[in-house]
Design an enzyme around this catalytic site. Sequence first.
Site, PDB file in Angstrom:
ATOM      1  N   GLU A 134      -4.576   7.936  -2.857  1.00  0.00           N
ATOM      2  CA  GLU A 134      -5.102   6.691  -2.308  1.00  0.00           C
ATOM      3  C   GLU A 134      -5.441   5.702  -3.427  1.00  0.00           C
ATOM      4  O   GLU A 134      -5.356   4.491  -3.232  1.00  0.00           O
ATOM      5  CB  GLU A 134      -6.342   7.013  -1.456  1.00  0.00           C
ATOM      6  CG  GLU A 134      -6.689   5.990  -0.406  1.00  0.00           C
ATOM      7  CD  GLU A 134      -5.651   5.814   0.704  1.00  0.00           C
ATOM      8  OE1 GLU A 134      -4.762   6.687   0.870  1.00  0.00           O
ATOM      9  OE2 GLU A 134      -5.724   4.785   1.402  1.00  0.00           O
ATOM     10  N   HIS A 139       1.815   4.476  -2.846  1.00  0.00           N
ATOM     11  CA  HIS A 139       1.975   5.926  -2.626  1.00  0.00           C
ATOM     12  C   HIS A 139       3.364   6.380  -3.088  1.00  0.00           C
ATOM     13  O   HIS A 139       3.529   7.421  -3.721  1.00  0.00           O
ATOM     14  CB  HIS A 139       1.844   6.258  -1.135  1.00  0.00           C
ATOM     15  CG  HIS A 139       0.434   6.275  -0.617  1.00  0.00           C
ATOM     16  ND1 HIS A 139      -0.548   7.073  -1.163  1.00  0.00           N
ATOM     17  CD2 HIS A 139      -0.152   5.621   0.429  1.00  0.00           C
ATOM     18  CE1 HIS A 139      -1.690   6.893  -0.480  1.00  0.00           C
ATOM     19  NE2 HIS A 139      -1.475   6.011   0.487  1.00  0.00           N
ATOM     20  N   HIS A 192       0.840  -1.209   0.000  1.00  0.00           N
ATOM     21  CA  HIS A 192       0.000   0.000   0.000  1.00  0.00           C
ATOM     22  C   HIS A 192       0.876   1.261   0.000  1.00  0.00           C
ATOM     23  O   HIS A 192       0.738   2.137  -0.865  1.00  0.00           O
ATOM     24  CB  HIS A 192      -0.906  -0.026   1.239  1.00  0.00           C
ATOM     25  CG  HIS A 192      -1.822   1.150   1.358  1.00  0.00           C
ATOM     26  ND1 HIS A 192      -3.133   1.124   0.951  1.00  0.00           N
ATOM     27  CD2 HIS A 192      -1.614   2.399   1.847  1.00  0.00           C
ATOM     28  CE1 HIS A 192      -3.697   2.293   1.173  1.00  0.00           C
ATOM     29  NE2 HIS A 192      -2.795   3.098   1.727  1.00  0.00           N
ATOM     30  N   GLU A 193       1.803   1.322   0.956  1.00  0.00           N
ATOM     31  CA  GLU A 193       2.669   2.511   1.030  1.00  0.00           C
ATOM     32  C   GLU A 193       3.585   2.581  -0.185  1.00  0.00           C
ATOM     33  O   GLU A 193       3.935   3.667  -0.655  1.00  0.00           O
ATOM     34  CB  GLU A 193       3.483   2.517   2.322  1.00  0.00           C
ATOM     35  CG  GLU A 193       2.659   2.506   3.621  1.00  0.00           C
ATOM     36  CD  GLU A 193       1.614   3.619   3.708  1.00  0.00           C
ATOM     37  OE1 GLU A 193       1.802   4.659   3.052  1.00  0.00           O
ATOM     38  OE2 GLU A 193       0.597   3.422   4.413  1.00  0.00           O
TER      39      GLU A 193
END
Lengths: 497, 497
Positions: free
Chosen positions: B292, B266, B262-263
């Site tokens: 997001e 980003h 997830h990170e």
Amino acid sequence: MTKATEEKFMALLKEEASYGEAIGLMAWDMRTKAPKKGMDNRSEVLGVLAQKVHEIQTSDEMKSYIDELKGNTQDPVIQKSLQEAEETYNKTAKIPTSEYRAYVTLQSKAESMWGEAKENNDFESFRPYLEKLVEYNRKFADYWGYENHRYDALLNNYEPGMTVEILDQVFPKVRKALTNLLEAIKNAPNQPDPSVLEGHFPKEQQEKFSYEILERMGYDFEAGRLDETVHPFAIGLNHNDVRVTTKYDERDFRTAVFGTIHEGGHALYEQNIDPKLSFTPLATGTSMGIHESQSLFWENFISRSEAFWENHYQLFQSYAPDKFNDISLDEFYRAINEVKPSLIRIEADELTYCLHIMVRYELEKALIGGEIEVKDLPELWNSKMEDYLGVKPSNDSEGVLQDIHWSGGDFGYFPSYALGYMYAAQFENKMREDLDIESIIRQGDFEQIKKWLTNHIHQYGKMKKPLEILNEVTGEGLNADYLINYLTNKYKNIYQY
Amino acid sequence: MTKATEEKFMALLKEEASYGEAIGLMAWDMRTKAPKKGMDNRSEVLGVLAQKVHEIQTSDEMKSYIDELKGNTQDPVIQKSLQEAEETYNKTAKIPTSEYRAYVTLQSKAESMWGEAKENNDFESFRPYLEKLVEYNRKFADYWGYENHRYDALLNNYEPGMTVEILDQVFPKVRKALTNLLEAIKNAPNQPDPSVLEGHFPKEQQEKFSYEILERMGYDFEAGRLDETVHPFAIGLNHNDVRVTTKYDERDFRTAVFGTIHEGGHALYEQNIDPKLSFTPLATGTSMGIHESQSLFWENFISRSEAFWENHYQLFQSYAPDKFNDISLDEFYRAINEVKPSLIRIEADELTYCLHIMVRYELEKALIGGEIEVKDLPELWNSKMEDYLGVKPSNDSEGVLQDIHWSGGDFGYFPSYALGYMYAAQFENKMREDLDIESIIRQGDFEQIKKWLTNHIHQYGKMKKPLEILNEVTGEGLNADYLINYLTNKYKNIYQY
């Protein structure tokens, strides 16, 4: 009225100190964690913040506070902060802005040219840059002014109050004593055997030992941390965030063990500065020399002592490769104190280190004084190395090009290292009157030593000038006898000459 | 004349961005490495630098450049930077300085009060602070202005162009579809068995897998790094220094594996922004929602897909405890996609997550609109949770007090999370026209996917507004159908209802 100005003055200092902490963190990050591709961007950010600090230090606002508050404030912290701010203001204001900018550009260019020159063993390619750096420093020294020797003006940047006059009384005496000692040691019957220290020592184990020793020294890990780097340093971001870095050489544990303790000594200084000095220019060590006295005190007077290893050798063995179980404490102690003249300053032992400094001091003093020129350096370097240390560089990379300092225009810095040795010996002699140092070291609880150093030195930060501290603690000025006696006794015992 | 002003404008933006990078590094440091005792000092330093940024953004100098350059510059980067600078200037200038300062003080006080209230399960102690925060945000929204709904003014801070009108068309539809899906799943015959995922998974092994997966995603470790933290985040200091953090739970590897990915999503966004935007306000993701969409695209559409694990399960097994050798790919895939309504947003699965957001959206919209008051929140929270998710908090700590957002005055932020899901599904649908996604995922070389995202989204930074990007890439505005279809197909396949 004065009260309001005091507050504004302190707010401006706080702003300056805040940039300072940000710059410090960025520098720490660049030398420990930062990804390499981000370096260019980061350098620009550093440039912007450094410029901001410079603007504050030389601002009309700062000048107005200095003028208004000087002699009109009762608070000693504000008084000393004013003094620091004024010195910085005057020093910077005397240099024309255009020259300052050109110099900053030259510095960064010269540093990268030095790196290449060292790699290629090509002094000539670096020479024009060094010449310009010397020229600027001569000019700056003239702007700043001095009483006797132009070099004093530069010394003052690193060791306020120190002069050629003092150094020229002390250094030759040290040099003579050390070269005599070196001669005696060379011909001594009882030579240590450094080969007992060889062998593969895993990094993880060295790291654990480093943590353990820092803890024992009284380094506060809740107000700091230990990381790995290429060129070890300690840095105080604020008194509650003082970071140590070290380097692990799996073929030579001495790099990390003595390096960590050395940087730990610097860190203890910064951690124990009085919190009331926070966000002022006083919240750091008072000079390079006094700072170095703290790192060297821990590295040499404590961690290279027999008493230290009597207590810690077992601990060391518990982390070290098995082979150390077969090496006696005496063999170990003598091996880590081997004296061996070498070409490279940062690899020098406790005895020959100061001789490396003498070479540099004499050269830069003559250079700034205009008695010699940059082109003369390589040859003079080599002949002085031969005279003082009995070794001669085979090329300039291991000679005149070895240190980064001059490429950044840092003339006047080197003497601090030797001063640190002498101060440390003077402090240690005084501490001996108050504490039974050997027995404390043998017990391995350094609390009393840390307290003594905090009470006498650390807490003051820049509230006192270096020679003021030296005088107040020891009752005298710079005196090399203590260092000479210490080294003489130590090596007589080890080498039994 | 304009040329000179352009340069001055860009220099001012560079100064602002430099403080931004310093602040970013300090924030990263505080959440990963910084010693705890240094936090107080560091907070003050952060305050000084944040104040500096605020001063620049609202300075007369900035205003004069905006006035002079607006409509008078050809360079698109300067044009967009002007637009950003103007929006920020207007937004800030509309709030009276005294109110802004009081609000900043309130924010930090409220955040710490929230922490205590959550710990003590005591909404009442936090209520007065939250009331003031709401009051300020209503006032700010009125200062900023809006067309239809006061909440639009706050939404705009996180998702420029997004409105209550759009959300109220889309969210209820999503809510209905998801609650239906949830009902179907609950009664489905083929329930996954999450117990197959249990067991002790050593941190070091999770860490190695995390590095490996980030590498495969195309995250550039020479322009970033991976560290451990308590509340994971990614942060772009500059496009060549974008750091990922993660958290290792030895009892549940999903925290680190899906959290890192997830990170990483980003981080890929920030690493691939066009370098020519450096040192401008454009050098970051265009909105919370689009950001997001990138993290969720990688986390859900890629790393929770069957194709991904067909390729990576063997790699996972090589790092995982031995027990996973006895767990089939199918069991594993189904277990990591278990749907289970729960009380805590950050622990929610892919399907129920949006329902958590709906609860918050409806409450804060009504709160800002003045239809409900802070005192009504706990009860409304609980009843909405029961309506949408079928679970009811037994206390406010696991209910209305669970998230930090409101304590910092961040009203209007939550919808971004749900928008991210929808955008991601819309992008994925479009990507499918250009690329054979499944087969790329199965091959495990994500280069083409990364390129597609860079070309269509990442490179632009803030050069395009979120809805502009959405429209240009997909040819339409916000459309929840793609998310609903994706989830319906996925869970039909898994749960076989």
